[in-house]
Design an enzyme around this catalytic site. Structure first.
Site, short mmCIF file in Angstrom:
data_model
loop_
_atom_site.label_atom_id
_atom_site.label_comp_id
_atom_site.label_asym_id
_atom_site.label_seq_id
_atom_site.Cartn_x
_atom_site.Cartn_y
_atom_site.Cartn_z
N HIS A 172 27.91 -5.24 -14.04
CA HIS A 172 29.27 -4.84 -14.39
C HIS A 172 29.52 -3.36 -14.05
O HIS A 172 29.95 -2.56 -14.90
CB HIS A 172 29.56 -5.10 -15.87
CG HIS A 172 31.01 -5.31 -16.18
ND1 HIS A 172 31.47 -6.24 -17.07
CD2 HIS A 172 32.13 -4.69 -15.69
CE1 HIS A 172 32.79 -6.20 -17.14
NE2 HIS A 172 33.21 -5.26 -16.30
N ARG A 185 36.16 -11.36 -14.48
CA ARG A 185 35.59 -11.64 -15.79
C ARG A 185 34.68 -12.86 -15.71
O ARG A 185 35.02 -13.86 -15.09
CB ARG A 185 36.69 -11.89 -16.84
CG ARG A 185 37.45 -10.64 -17.27
CD ARG A 185 36.57 -9.69 -18.07
NE ARG A 185 37.29 -8.51 -18.55
CZ ARG A 185 37.35 -7.36 -17.91
NH1 ARG A 185 36.74 -7.23 -16.72
NH2 ARG A 185 38.00 -6.32 -18.43
N GLU A 242 27.31 -10.49 -21.61
CA GLU A 242 26.86 -9.19 -21.12
C GLU A 242 26.40 -8.32 -22.29
O GLU A 242 27.14 -8.23 -23.29
CB GLU A 242 27.99 -8.49 -20.36
CG GLU A 242 28.44 -9.27 -19.13
CD GLU A 242 29.67 -8.68 -18.47
OE1 GLU A 242 30.04 -9.16 -17.39
OE2 GLU A 242 30.29 -7.75 -19.05
#
Length: 315
Positions: free
Chosen positions: A282, A234, A263
């Protein structure tokens, strides 16, 4: 049941069908749901399935029929568990589906930095090999993984899989974990010891109040000169300005990041275009096999809830 899927485009681009949810009732599928659209879209739902959509007290308060929230994710920090507990709403996540994929992506970063495949590919495409006076040229330093020390922060399923791959490369393995690790093939150490003694530091712990900004200026200063840092967990665990400074000062050889604090990436992200910082959007979990496995688990979670045997509950 009336089921609402709020952010389908984070799970499929058309290669995986979500029609399978229709076996449970009426399904409303939205590719993306903006924050100001959430409350209206879920207000009549019996079940809501989300990936990263934030569900909080404000947008849940009018969803009077809501009994179940399913996650297309292992992490659940986007769900207001205090509110769902108050209202008796069952929340189920999807653990373990991406273990192999995230571990693989972790080593993709490590190998990219130490073997410089991308950079050498670029020099060849620029015609440098054609101009070379010898059969082989190596202006960019390369490095072996064998006998190097990898420090794994968080030794859950993904951390353990990273350790298994590291063993195949004949690496030494240090582990920092909240609970005692039952594995004689690794050495459990304090966080500071791990930073000081690891050639590669990789994060595989959850984001919480204890891990937020755990990789800050002090942490990077304790790492070995020329070490490598990887984060596929994370983004909130990393002070991005501190990481930029560590890279620009050459304290670190390189970094591999699949996650950022914000993000999608913000245009003012301090790590944008920083040399030796490899960033992917991601996607460690996004292989088609991985997403297919995820969908199967989310379906199993709903069925278990309907059968009165809820599994993978959080909160």
């Amino acid at each position: 049941m009336k089921i609402v899927i709020t952010d389908a485009s984070t799970v499929t681009n058309g290669d995986i069908s979500l029609k399978v949810f229709e076996q449970f009732g009426e399904v409303a599928i939205y590719d993306v749901t903006e924050p100001d659209q959430v409350a209206q879209r879920i207000k009549d739902a019996d079940a809501v399935i989300v990936n990263k959509t934030v569900l909080n007290r404000h947008n849940l308060k009018d969803a009077n029929n809501l009994k179940y929230i399913g996650l297309f994710a292992t992490g659940y920090n986007n769900i207001d568990l205090e509110y769902t507990n108050e209202k008796g709403i069952t929340v189920c996540n999807a653990p373990g589906y991406s273990t192999e994929a995230v571990a693989q992506h972790t080593f993709a970063f490590i190998l990219s930095i130490l073997n410089r495949v991308g950079e050498y590919n670029e020099t060849v495409k620029q015609g440098d090999w054609i101009k070379s006076r010898t059969f082989s040229y190596f202006p960019l330093p390369l490095s072996e993984l064998s006998q190097k020390t990898i420090g794994i922060v968080g030794y859950g399923s993904i951390g353990k899989q990273v350790g298994e791959i590291a063993k195949a490369f004949n690496m030494r393995i240090l582990v920092n974990n909240r609970s005692k690790v039952q594995d004689e093939t690794v050495t459990q150490v304090s966080f500071d010891e791990l930073l000081k003694n690891s050639d590669i530091v990789t994060l595989h712990c959850p984001l919480n109040k204890d891990s937020e900004n755990i990789m800050n200026e002090d942490a990077f200063s304790k790492m070995k000169d020329g070490a490598v840092f990887v984060n596929t967990a994370r983004g909130g665990m990393v002070d991005e300005y501190a990481l930029r400074n560590a890279l620009e000062s050459k304290k670190l050889l390189g970094a591999g990041l699949d996650v950022l604090k914000k993000e999608p990436m913000d245009k003012d992200c301090p790590l944008f275009n920083v040399p030796n910082c490899y960033i992917t959007p991601h996607i460690a979990w996004a292989g088609v096999e991985t997403r297919t496995r995820l969908l199967k688990l989310v379906i199993e979670n709903i069925q278990a809830f309907i059968d009165g045997k809820a599994q993978n509950t959080v909160g």
